[in-house]
Design a protein around this motif. Structure first.
Motif, PDB file in Angstrom:
ATOM      1  N   PRO A  68       7.788  -1.569  26.341  1.00  0.00           N
ATOM      2  CA  PRO A  68       8.184  -0.518  25.421  1.00  0.00           C
ATOM      3  C   PRO A  68       7.005   0.044  24.651  1.00  0.00           C
ATOM      4  O   PRO A  68       6.049  -0.657  24.345  1.00  0.00           O
ATOM      5  CB  PRO A  68       9.152  -1.236  24.469  1.00  0.00           C
ATOM      6  CG  PRO A  68       8.728  -2.662  24.515  1.00  0.00           C
ATOM      7  CD  PRO A  68       8.256  -2.899  25.913  1.00  0.00           C
ATOM      8  N   GLN A  69       7.040   1.323  24.366  1.00  0.00           N
ATOM      9  CA  GLN A  69       6.011   1.945  23.562  1.00  0.00           C
ATOM     10  C   GLN A  69       6.093   1.449  22.126  1.00  0.00           C
ATOM     11  O   GLN A  69       5.096   1.333  21.439  1.00  0.00           O
ATOM     12  CB  GLN A  69       6.166   3.471  23.615  1.00  0.00           C
ATOM     13  CG  GLN A  69       5.931   4.057  24.997  1.00  0.00           C
ATOM     14  CD  GLN A  69       4.518   3.808  25.498  1.00  0.00           C
ATOM     15  OE1 GLN A  69       3.562   3.988  24.752  1.00  0.00           O
ATOM     16  NE2 GLN A  69       4.394   3.396  26.743  1.00  0.00           N
ATOM     17  N   ASP A  70       7.305   1.186  21.663  1.00  0.00           N
ATOM     18  CA  ASP A  70       7.523   0.679  20.322  1.00  0.00           C
ATOM     19  C   ASP A  70       7.156  -0.800  20.285  1.00  0.00           C
ATOM     20  O   ASP A  70       7.823  -1.634  20.867  1.00  0.00           O
ATOM     21  CB  ASP A  70       8.986   0.875  19.920  1.00  0.00           C
ATOM     22  CG  ASP A  70       9.259   0.383  18.513  1.00  0.00           C
ATOM     23  OD1 ASP A  70       8.289  -0.015  17.826  1.00  0.00           O
ATOM     24  OD2 ASP A  70      10.425   0.400  18.104  1.00  0.00           O
ATOM     25  N   LYS A  71       6.044  -1.132  19.614  1.00  0.00           N
ATOM     26  CA  LYS A  71       5.558  -2.495  19.610  1.00  0.00           C
ATOM     27  C   LYS A  71       6.540  -3.466  18.965  1.00  0.00           C
ATOM     28  O   LYS A  71       6.513  -4.663  19.254  1.00  0.00           O
ATOM     29  CB  LYS A  71       4.205  -2.569  18.873  1.00  0.00           C
ATOM     30  CG  LYS A  71       3.104  -1.730  19.508  1.00  0.00           C
ATOM     31  CD  LYS A  71       2.763  -2.205  20.902  1.00  0.00           C
ATOM     32  CE  LYS A  71       1.595  -1.414  21.473  1.00  0.00           C
ATOM     33  NZ  LYS A  71       1.255  -1.824  22.835  1.00  0.00           N
ATOM     34  N   SER A  72       7.418  -2.975  18.117  1.00  0.00           N
ATOM     35  CA  SER A  72       8.377  -3.852  17.461  1.00  0.00           C
ATOM     36  C   SER A  72       9.395  -4.415  18.445  1.00  0.00           C
ATOM     37  O   SER A  72      10.005  -5.450  18.195  1.00  0.00           O
ATOM     38  CB  SER A  72       9.106  -3.121  16.336  1.00  0.00           C
ATOM     39  OG  SER A  72       9.888  -2.062  16.857  1.00  0.00           O
ATOM     40  N   ALA A  73       9.553  -3.748  19.597  1.00  0.00           N
ATOM     41  CA  ALA A  73      10.535  -4.204  20.585  1.00  0.00           C
ATOM     42  C   ALA A  73      10.153  -5.583  21.128  1.00  0.00           C
ATOM     43  O   ALA A  73      10.993  -6.480  21.217  1.00  0.00           O
ATOM     44  CB  ALA A  73      10.670  -3.192  21.713  1.00  0.00           C
ATOM     45  N   TRP A  74       8.887  -5.761  21.510  1.00  0.00           N
ATOM     46  CA  TRP A  74       8.497  -7.058  22.056  1.00  0.00           C
ATOM     47  C   TRP A  74       8.510  -8.128  20.970  1.00  0.00           C
ATOM     48  O   TRP A  74       8.791  -9.293  21.249  1.00  0.00           O
ATOM     49  CB  TRP A  74       7.147  -6.988  22.757  1.00  0.00           C
ATOM     50  CG  TRP A  74       5.937  -6.768  21.887  1.00  0.00           C
ATOM     51  CD1 TRP A  74       5.310  -5.589  21.634  1.00  0.00           C
ATOM     52  CD2 TRP A  74       5.202  -7.769  21.163  1.00  0.00           C
ATOM     53  NE1 TRP A  74       4.242  -5.768  20.799  1.00  0.00           N
ATOM     54  CE2 TRP A  74       4.150  -7.106  20.500  1.00  0.00           C
ATOM     55  CE3 TRP A  74       5.337  -9.147  21.024  1.00  0.00           C
ATOM     56  CZ2 TRP A  74       3.227  -7.771  19.692  1.00  0.00           C
ATOM     57  CZ3 TRP A  74       4.421  -9.820  20.210  1.00  0.00           C
ATOM     58  CH2 TRP A  74       3.377  -9.142  19.555  1.00  0.00           C
ATOM     59  N   ARG A  75       8.245  -7.748  19.750  1.00  0.00           N
ATOM     60  CA  ARG A  75       8.296  -8.709  18.655  1.00  0.00           C
ATOM     61  C   ARG A  75       9.717  -9.240  18.472  1.00  0.00           C
ATOM     62  O   ARG A  75       9.928 -10.414  18.201  1.00  0.00           O
ATOM     63  CB  ARG A  75       7.798  -8.069  17.355  1.00  0.00           C
ATOM     64  CG  ARG A  75       6.320  -7.727  17.377  1.00  0.00           C
ATOM     65  CD  ARG A  75       5.890  -7.128  16.046  1.00  0.00           C
ATOM     66  NE  ARG A  75       4.544  -6.616  16.096  1.00  0.00           N
ATOM     67  CZ  ARG A  75       3.434  -7.339  15.916  1.00  0.00           C
ATOM     68  NH1 ARG A  75       3.548  -8.636  15.674  1.00  0.00           N
ATOM     69  NH2 ARG A  75       2.243  -6.791  15.970  1.00  0.00           N
ATOM     70  N   GLN A  76      10.690  -8.351  18.605  1.00  0.00           N
ATOM     71  CA  GLN A  76      12.085  -8.771  18.477  1.00  0.00           C
ATOM     72  C   GLN A  76      12.483  -9.698  19.617  1.00  0.00           C
ATOM     73  O   GLN A  76      13.258 -10.641  19.420  1.00  0.00           O
ATOM     74  CB  GLN A  76      12.989  -7.538  18.450  1.00  0.00           C
ATOM     75  CG  GLN A  76      12.821  -6.690  17.197  1.00  0.00           C
ATOM     76  CD  GLN A  76      13.528  -5.351  17.309  1.00  0.00           C
ATOM     77  OE1 GLN A  76      14.195  -5.074  18.308  1.00  0.00           O
ATOM     78  NE2 GLN A  76      13.374  -4.514  16.294  1.00  0.00           N
ATOM     79  N   ILE A  77      11.936  -9.442  20.809  1.00  0.00           N
ATOM     80  CA  ILE A  77      12.252 -10.287  21.963  1.00  0.00           C
ATOM     81  C   ILE A  77      11.709 -11.698  21.754  1.00  0.00           C
ATOM     82  O   ILE A  77      12.433 -12.686  21.872  1.00  0.00           O
ATOM     83  CB  ILE A  77      11.679  -9.679  23.259  1.00  0.00           C
ATOM     84  CG1 ILE A  77      12.409  -8.371  23.603  1.00  0.00           C
ATOM     85  CG2 ILE A  77      11.801 -10.678  24.414  1.00  0.00           C
ATOM     86  CD1 ILE A  77      11.797  -7.621  24.771  1.00  0.00           C
ATOM     87  N   VAL A  78      10.422 -11.817  21.430  1.00  0.00           N
ATOM     88  CA  VAL A  78       9.818 -13.142  21.325  1.00  0.00           C
ATOM     89  C   VAL A  78      10.355 -13.917  20.125  1.00  0.00           C
ATOM     90  O   VAL A  78      10.364 -15.164  20.143  1.00  0.00           O
ATOM     91  CB  VAL A  78       8.272 -13.051  21.251  1.00  0.00           C
ATOM     92  CG1 VAL A  78       7.722 -12.390  22.507  1.00  0.00           C
ATOM     93  CG2 VAL A  78       7.807 -12.321  19.987  1.00  0.00           C
ATOM     94  N   ALA A  79      10.831 -13.215  19.104  1.00  0.00           N
ATOM     95  CA  ALA A  79      11.346 -13.891  17.910  1.00  0.00           C
ATOM     96  C   ALA A  79      12.515 -14.807  18.236  1.00  0.00           C
ATOM     97  O   ALA A  79      12.740 -15.817  17.553  1.00  0.00           O
ATOM     98  CB  ALA A  79      11.759 -12.870  16.860  1.00  0.00           C
ATOM     99  N   ARG A  80      13.242 -14.496  19.316  1.00  0.00           N
ATOM    100  CA  ARG A  80      14.416 -15.300  19.677  1.00  0.00           C
ATOM    101  C   ARG A  80      14.028 -16.676  20.210  1.00  0.00           C
ATOM    102  O   ARG A  80      14.870 -17.570  20.286  1.00  0.00           O
ATOM    103  CB  ARG A  80      15.239 -14.559  20.744  1.00  0.00           C
ATOM    104  CG  ARG A  80      15.762 -13.194  20.307  1.00  0.00           C
ATOM    105  CD  ARG A  80      16.917 -12.760  21.190  1.00  0.00           C
ATOM    106  NE  ARG A  80      16.546 -12.601  22.579  1.00  0.00           N
ATOM    107  CZ  ARG A  80      16.164 -11.442  23.139  1.00  0.00           C
ATOM    108  NH1 ARG A  80      16.103 -10.354  22.385  1.00  0.00           N
ATOM    109  NH2 ARG A  80      15.863 -11.379  24.410  1.00  0.00           N
ATOM    110  N   TYR A  81      12.772 -16.847  20.592  1.00  0.00           N
ATOM    111  CA  TYR A  81      12.351 -18.091  21.241  1.00  0.00           C
ATOM    112  C   TYR A  81      11.344 -18.889  20.399  1.00  0.00           C
ATOM    113  O   TYR A  81      10.843 -19.912  20.857  1.00  0.00           O
ATOM    114  CB  TYR A  81      11.729 -17.770  22.605  1.00  0.00           C
ATOM    115  CG  TYR A  81      12.636 -16.949  23.478  1.00  0.00           C
ATOM    116  CD1 TYR A  81      13.650 -17.543  24.221  1.00  0.00           C
ATOM    117  CD2 TYR A  81      12.508 -15.552  23.529  1.00  0.00           C
ATOM    118  CE1 TYR A  81      14.500 -16.777  25.007  1.00  0.00           C
ATOM    119  CE2 TYR A  81      13.359 -14.783  24.311  1.00  0.00           C
ATOM    120  CZ  TYR A  81      14.351 -15.393  25.048  1.00  0.00           C
ATOM    121  OH  TYR A  81      15.201 -14.632  25.818  1.00  0.00           O
TER     122      TYR A  81
END
Length: 348
Positions: A10-23
């Motif tokens: 994703p262009q929005d860097k916050s998207a990957w942050r939200q993904i990894v936060a779950r783990y």
């Protein structure tokens, strides 16, 4: 197979942050179980190695292989503690990190400091610092004096790097504190050395120094060789990412500059899922036991893998070719030197 950036990034860097936060949440039960199932079998194997000395040293060396596997697994726990990801408690990470650091012959605080630099600079050509495999560009190599070239060639020669180089690193260089400017890092080396000396003294007074060395040295040497190979493949593979600082991007460096080393299940277990290195570099706060789940549940992380067979190609990589954006061998550097020295053809 070339590892490339997943097009769904994703262009929005916050998207990957939200993904990894779950783990990123550590599980006390899983951490304690992993610690027990790594340390206890290791000590059991050391005891078996001692009794095997009266039977055959070949049997001792055979037992050293799984023992070395457990050292690698213990090192992954040590590694996670250094990132503050193995336990939710900072103090628990610190104490277990120091303990496992003694078992793996690695000073906890010095290693943690150097490894943090590695994570902050991986894939950045202008910040090749501590904790990295020394990698020169083709131009840097060609412009270096002969003695430096020779030293680099020796350093990058796999039979040396994976044996004497790896063994010296863990048995000798990790024992030295003289050049350390950081007080905490220096003290961690000293206290680790004191702990190892105490263990050697106790072993000498109980089983004898010879028996201790015959058991401990092959285990640490095998583990060091395997560990250096794992680290090498994680950042030296076909399609790897390197950029100058102004063009360097953290997410690209993680997902393209670190490999997904797809190992057989048993080796994946012994190496503590470190093969999912691209995810680890994206989020070092994810405990090792959550990495596979993160990979399986998110297409973003499902990049082309490096396999044990394809990883052998990494043995031929020596230099970074900035012009073509790829790792190359010394033969390519030689051709580049010949082209530079060839007389220019006159214009017709």
């Amino acid at each position: 197979m070339t590892t490339t950036m997943n097009q769904e990034l994703p262009q929005d860097k916050s998207a990957w942050r939200q993904i990894v936060a779950r783990y990123q949440t550590a599980s006390l039960n899983r951490s304690v179980i992993q610690l027990i199932t790594s340390v206890v079998p290791y000590f059991v194997l050391l005891v078996l190695m001692y009794f095997s000395l009266d039977i055959s040293y070949w049997l001792t060396l055979l037992l050293a292989i799984p023992a070395a596997g457990f050292v690698i697994r213990i090192f992954i726990i040590f590694h996670d503690c250094g990132h503050g990801s193995f336990f939710a408690s900072r103090e628990a990470n610190e104490w277990v990190g120091r303990f496992t650091g003694v078992l793996t012959f690695t000073p906890y605080h010095r290693w943690r400091r150097a490894h943090a630099i590695h994570h902050a600079t991986a894939g950045d050509l202008d910040r090749r610092e501590a904790g990295d495999v020394w990698t020169m560009t083709v131009d840097e190599y060609l412009e270096s004096p002969p003695l430096k070239r020779l030293g680099y060639r020796v350093y990058r020669f796999p039979p040396i790097m994976l044996t004497v180089g790896a063994w010296m690193s863990f048995l000798v260089f990790e024992r030295l504190w003289f050049w350390e400017k950081d007080k905490r890092a220096r003290n961690s080396v000293i206290w680790t050395d004191v702990a190892l000396l105490a263990i050697a003294v106790v072993a000498t007074l109980t089983i004898g120094l010879k028996a201790y060395l015959l058991i401990q040295i092959p285990v640490i040497c095998l583990a060091a060789s395997a560990g250096v190979w794992l680290f090498y493949v994680q950042h030296q593979f076909e399609g790897v990412y390197w950029q100058r600082h102004e063009d360097w991007d953290y997410v690209d460096a993680a997902l393209q500059g670190s490999s997904y080393y797809k190992l057989p299940s048993l080796l994946q277990w012994f190496s503590g899922n470190i093969g999912f290195h691209h995810i680890h570099h994206l989020s070092p706060k994810i405990p090792n036991y959550n990495l596979e789940q993160a990979n399986n549940e998110n297409s973003l992380f499902q990049i082309a893998p490096v396999t044990p067979r394809s990883s052998l190609k990494s043995l031929g990589f020596r230099l970074w070719d900035e012009e073509n954006h790829q790792l190359v061998g010394f033969s390519e550097a030689k051709r580049a030197a010949e082209l530079r020295s060839a007389p220019a053809k006159p214009n017709p």
